[in-house]
Write a protein that holds these residues in place. Sequence first.
Motif, PDB file in Angstrom:
ATOM      1  N   ALA A 166     -52.276  -4.519 -23.812  1.00 25.76           N
ATOM      2  CA  ALA A 166     -53.357  -3.592 -24.127  1.00 25.76           C
ATOM      3  C   ALA A 166     -53.605  -2.635 -22.971  1.00 25.76           C
ATOM      4  O   ALA A 166     -54.086  -1.514 -23.166  1.00 25.76           O
ATOM      5  CB  ALA A 166     -54.630  -4.372 -24.451  1.00 25.76           C
ATOM      6  N   SER A 167     -53.295  -3.091 -21.757  1.00 19.18           N
ATOM      7  CA  SER A 167     -53.393  -2.257 -20.559  1.00 19.18           C
ATOM      8  C   SER A 167     -52.482  -2.880 -19.513  1.00 19.18           C
ATOM      9  O   SER A 167     -51.802  -3.874 -19.771  1.00 19.18           O
ATOM     10  CB  SER A 167     -54.840  -2.202 -20.052  1.00 19.18           C
ATOM     11  N   SER A 168     -52.494  -2.319 -18.324  1.00 20.86           N
ATOM     12  CA  SER A 168     -51.671  -2.897 -17.263  1.00 20.86           C
ATOM     13  C   SER A 168     -52.218  -4.238 -16.788  1.00 20.86           C
ATOM     14  O   SER A 168     -51.529  -4.981 -16.085  1.00 20.86           O
ATOM     15  CB  SER A 168     -51.591  -1.925 -16.075  1.00 20.86           C
ATOM     16  N   ASN A 169     -53.452  -4.564 -17.185  1.00 27.72           N
ATOM     17  CA  ASN A 169     -54.100  -5.794 -16.730  1.00 27.72           C
ATOM     18  C   ASN A 169     -54.264  -6.856 -17.812  1.00 27.72           C
ATOM     19  O   ASN A 169     -54.482  -8.029 -17.479  1.00 27.72           O
ATOM     20  CB  ASN A 169     -55.494  -5.487 -16.161  1.00 27.72           C
ATOM     21  N   VAL A 170     -54.199  -6.490 -19.076  1.00 33.64           N
ATOM     22  CA  VAL A 170     -54.510  -7.423 -20.160  1.00 33.64           C
ATOM     23  C   VAL A 170     -53.395  -7.420 -21.201  1.00 33.64           C
ATOM     24  O   VAL A 170     -52.938  -6.363 -21.641  1.00 33.64           O
ATOM     25  CB  VAL A 170     -55.844  -7.063 -20.858  1.00 33.64           C
TER      26      VAL A 170
END
Length: 237
Positions: A166-170
Amino acid sequence: MTAISAPVAAQQKRDSSYTVTLNQDSFFGFNPSFSGLIPVNDTTDFSFYGTFWTKPAFGLGQGNSGDDLWTEFGIGANFNLDGGKLKVKPQIGITNGSLLSGGALVRGTSAGARFLDGIVPSLTVNYADDKLEGEFYGGYYAALSQRNGNASLDFLHTWVNIGYKASSNVSFGPHYEILSNTRNTYPGGRASKTYEWLGGYVQFALPKGFFARFTAGADLDKDNAGDFYKMSVGMSF
């Protein structure tokens, strides 16, 4: 967790890496692990790994100073393909303890932990790009001693998951895992499915290599009660 691939020129200069992970789940209990990669050419790494199995049922539990806890160590190779997006890692490991090669039965109890309790050929495949990630693991835990005795076991352990970033973190996605006891020479023993898990995971990753993943779902084996859950936190550097 496999990082997003770098350009080919950067991959040729990639450094050695080391990952330490703390794991816990509803079957294996607490099992810290480590793994390392040492580049040997532009696309291939030498790999090594180890797992500190701490569940007392995997050892003899006789109250000795080391408690005969099951200990796994292995080496192999890691092949970086498709510009580093696909990583294929065959490895061979050994187990030490009493789970696979329990020794002779003495009044119904296994006696004596062993160096080279078992051998573990395995294959891990990871994929990661800007939006997708996935992992396959298959390992066969085979007894090295007592194969025709009255206290030895073999296991097949496999999982597969695929996730959306979903993003670079999740990231998150479905997870399937199965553990089967494929051979059992204990008196009255038989091959059987130990568990079959189906659920989902969510993972959080930070730029400096820290990651945390929680996985949970249902045990599809009708002989088991309850659900499953597993958590991993670690750092790659």
